[in-house]
Design an enzyme around this catalytic site. Structure first.
Site, PDB file in Angstrom:
ATOM      1  N   TRP A 106       0.829  -1.212   0.000  1.00  0.00           N
ATOM      2  CA  TRP A 106       0.000   0.000   0.000  1.00  0.00           C
ATOM      3  C   TRP A 106       0.854   1.249   0.000  1.00  0.00           C
ATOM      4  CZ3 TRP A 106      -4.286  -1.302  -1.861  1.00  0.00           C
ATOM      5  CH2 TRP A 106      -4.956  -2.465  -1.455  1.00  0.00           C
ATOM      6  N   ASP A 174      -1.724   6.748   6.315  1.00  0.00           N
ATOM      7  CA  ASP A 174      -2.785   5.800   5.961  1.00  0.00           C
ATOM      8  C   ASP A 174      -3.038   4.948   7.204  1.00  0.00           C
ATOM      9  OD1 ASP A 174      -4.332   3.727   4.990  1.00  0.00           O
ATOM     10  OD2 ASP A 174      -3.068   3.322   3.239  1.00  0.00           O
ATOM     11  N   LYS A 198     -12.201  -1.883   7.388  1.00  0.00           N
ATOM     12  CA  LYS A 198     -11.415  -2.747   8.265  1.00  0.00           C
ATOM     13  C   LYS A 198     -11.796  -2.573   9.728  1.00  0.00           C
ATOM     14  CE  LYS A 198      -8.367  -3.135   4.559  1.00  0.00           C
ATOM     15  NZ  LYS A 198      -7.539  -2.384   3.635  1.00  0.00           N
TER      16      LYS A 198
HETATM   17  C1  LIG Z   1      -7.059  -2.012   2.482  1.00  0.00           C
HETATM   18  C2  LIG Z   1      -6.031  -0.947   2.453  1.00  0.00           C
HETATM   19  C3  LIG Z   1      -5.975  -0.003   1.415  1.00  0.00           C
HETATM   20  C4  LIG Z   1      -6.919  -0.042   0.251  1.00  0.00           C
HETATM   21  O1  LIG Z   1      -8.147   0.389   0.657  1.00  0.00           O
HETATM   22  P1  LIG Z   1      -9.357   0.645  -0.366  1.00  0.00           P
HETATM   23  O2  LIG Z   1     -10.360   1.262   0.540  1.00  0.00           O
HETATM   24  O3  LIG Z   1      -9.747  -0.688  -0.914  1.00  0.00           O
HETATM   25  O4  LIG Z   1      -8.874   1.573  -1.421  1.00  0.00           O
HETATM   26  C5  LIG Z   1      -5.021   0.980   1.501  1.00  0.00           C
HETATM   27  N1  LIG Z   1      -4.153   1.044   2.521  1.00  0.00           N
HETATM   28  C6  LIG Z   1      -4.182   0.162   3.537  1.00  0.00           C
HETATM   29  C7  LIG Z   1      -3.198   0.282   4.658  1.00  0.00           C
HETATM   30  C8  LIG Z   1      -5.118  -0.865   3.521  1.00  0.00           C
HETATM   31  O5  LIG Z   1      -5.131  -1.759   4.524  1.00  0.00           O
END
Ligand SMILES: *Cc1c(COP(=O)(O)O)cnc(C)c1O
Length: 368
Positions: A106, A174, A198
């Site tokens: 990511w 993030d 999540k």
């Molecule tokens: C799941 C995840 C993403 C992607 O998320 P989307 O909402 O599907 O775009 C990005 N960064 C992290 C750390 C993730 O766990």
């Protein structure tokens, strides 16, 4: 029967949240409508979005000079919105610079997207050892627009144990896979973002927490829906927001509050993670591929401790199959890295983790 779902996302939601949503499905709060049927401009929905924001501010300890935005497009759209809003140069002007620390899939995707809009510097990476640790993070060059990290690396199962010193450069993180999993000092950051699916709610809702002075910096020509100022000015209702997702997130936040807030959540999450890491330390069949100091509380990968490729594959397939039959589902690792992974987000009860640890012990006893 409900299973224990160890999916990395979308993932488990607290049962009381699902039950409340079910009870309110056709008539929310005496309105005679489902939240899905409400106008996003109605008083009923306004109360929902305001309550969700107030709970989030309380639980995360968000200072008054930060704005909360409820957006769409997932964390992945933030890979574009962050550089577009914080670091894109006006046409004809030299490109700005931003720092990205490469700690996995990511983080890399964020940097690749950033590089389309600015000079994305990657001064540190843990790619040399399969992203099994968090690298030493150097201070930013002067004049960088921001400093981007992935606070919890969902796929490889690492987390930043301490935050980098960035001087006056805004730290952007993030937090998709660790939001509200433990206390976090929001004032250390310029911007936080997370896909909700999540730890916070259903897919389709993206959370952005941004310091006010960073709003309004988008280059001219940036499409309206990709501008933080447009969403902030409209109270996240420039166009129709993901209303139902915001409502469910509000219920999740109420549940977090009722169960003791971020502090208590962090304590439970450490307890859950300790159960699995302690088992892995003593296991002859499995091991953690992650260096101890950087192990995630949320995503716990494990791999067969030895054996050639074919034998590992056989163990993994048999493990995932037998676990699923025992009601422990979605334990296969990410398709890019293989192995196995237990994602134990906020909504995973400790009983589920105990069952998994017990299952692993039994599986090992039968196998070794
Ligand atoms: C799941 C995840 C993403 C992607 O998320 P989307 O909402 O599907 O775009 C990005 N960064 C992290 C750390 C993730 O766990």
């Amino acid at each position: 029967m409900r299973v224990y779902n160890f999916s990395p996302g979308p993932s488990m939601l607290p049962l009381p949240v699902l039950e409340r949503a079910a009870a309110e499905m056709t008539d929310a709060n005496g309105s005679g409508q489902s939240v899905m049927e409400m106008s996003h401009r109605s008083g009923e929905f306004e109360a929902i979005i305001e309550r969700t924001e107030a709970l989030l501010r309380e639980l995360m300890g968000i200072p008054a000079n930060y704005r909360v935005l409820f957006l769409q497009g997932g964390a992945s759209l933030q890979f574009s919105m962050v550089p577009l809003n914080l670091g894109a140069a006006e046409p004809g002007q030299p490109a700005k610079k931003a720092v990205y620390i490469d700690t996995g899939v990511w983080a890399k995707k964020a940097a690749e997207e950033g590089a389309k809009f600015l000079d994305a510097l990657v001064p540190a990476s843990s790619g040399d050892r399969a992203y099994s640790y968090i690298p030493e993070a150097p201070p930013p060059e002067p004049g960088c627009a921001y400093y981007h990290i992935t606070l919890n690396n969902t796929i490889v199962g690492t987390r930043w144990a301490s935050l980098p010193e960035t001087g006056g450069v805004p730290l952007v993180a993030d937090i998709s896979s660790c939001a509200l999993s433990e206390p976090l000092d929001v004032s250390r950051f310029g911007l936080l973002y997370a896909g909700a699916q999540k730890n916070l709610g259903p897919a389709g809702l993206t959370l952005v927490v941004i310091r006010e002075d960073l709003i309004g910096r988008a280059a001219s020509g940036t499409p309206a829906l990709l501008r933080y100022d447009v969403h902030a000015d409209a109270g996240s209702r420039y166009n129709t927001p993901p209303c139902y997702g915001i409502y469910i997130m509000g219920l999740v936040l109420e549940w977090i509050k009722k169960t003791g807030g971020a502090e208590a959540m962090g304590k439970r999450n450490r307890e859950k993670a300790d159960l699995l890491y302690t088992y892995l330390e003593g296991s002859r069949l499995f091991r953690s591929p992650v260096e101890r100091a950087f192990r995630s509380l949320m995503n716990i990968p494990f791999v067969p401790a030895e054996g050639d490729g074919a034998r590992r594959k056989e163990i993994e397939a048999r493990f995932a199959g037998e676990a699923a039959a025992a009601g422990l589902v979605n334990l296969a690792g990410h398709r890019l890295v293989g192995g196995m992974r237990a994602s134990v987000y906020n909504a995973m009860p400790i009983e589920g983790v105990r069952e998994l640890a017990g299952f692993m012990k039994k599986f090992e006893a039968n196998y070794v």
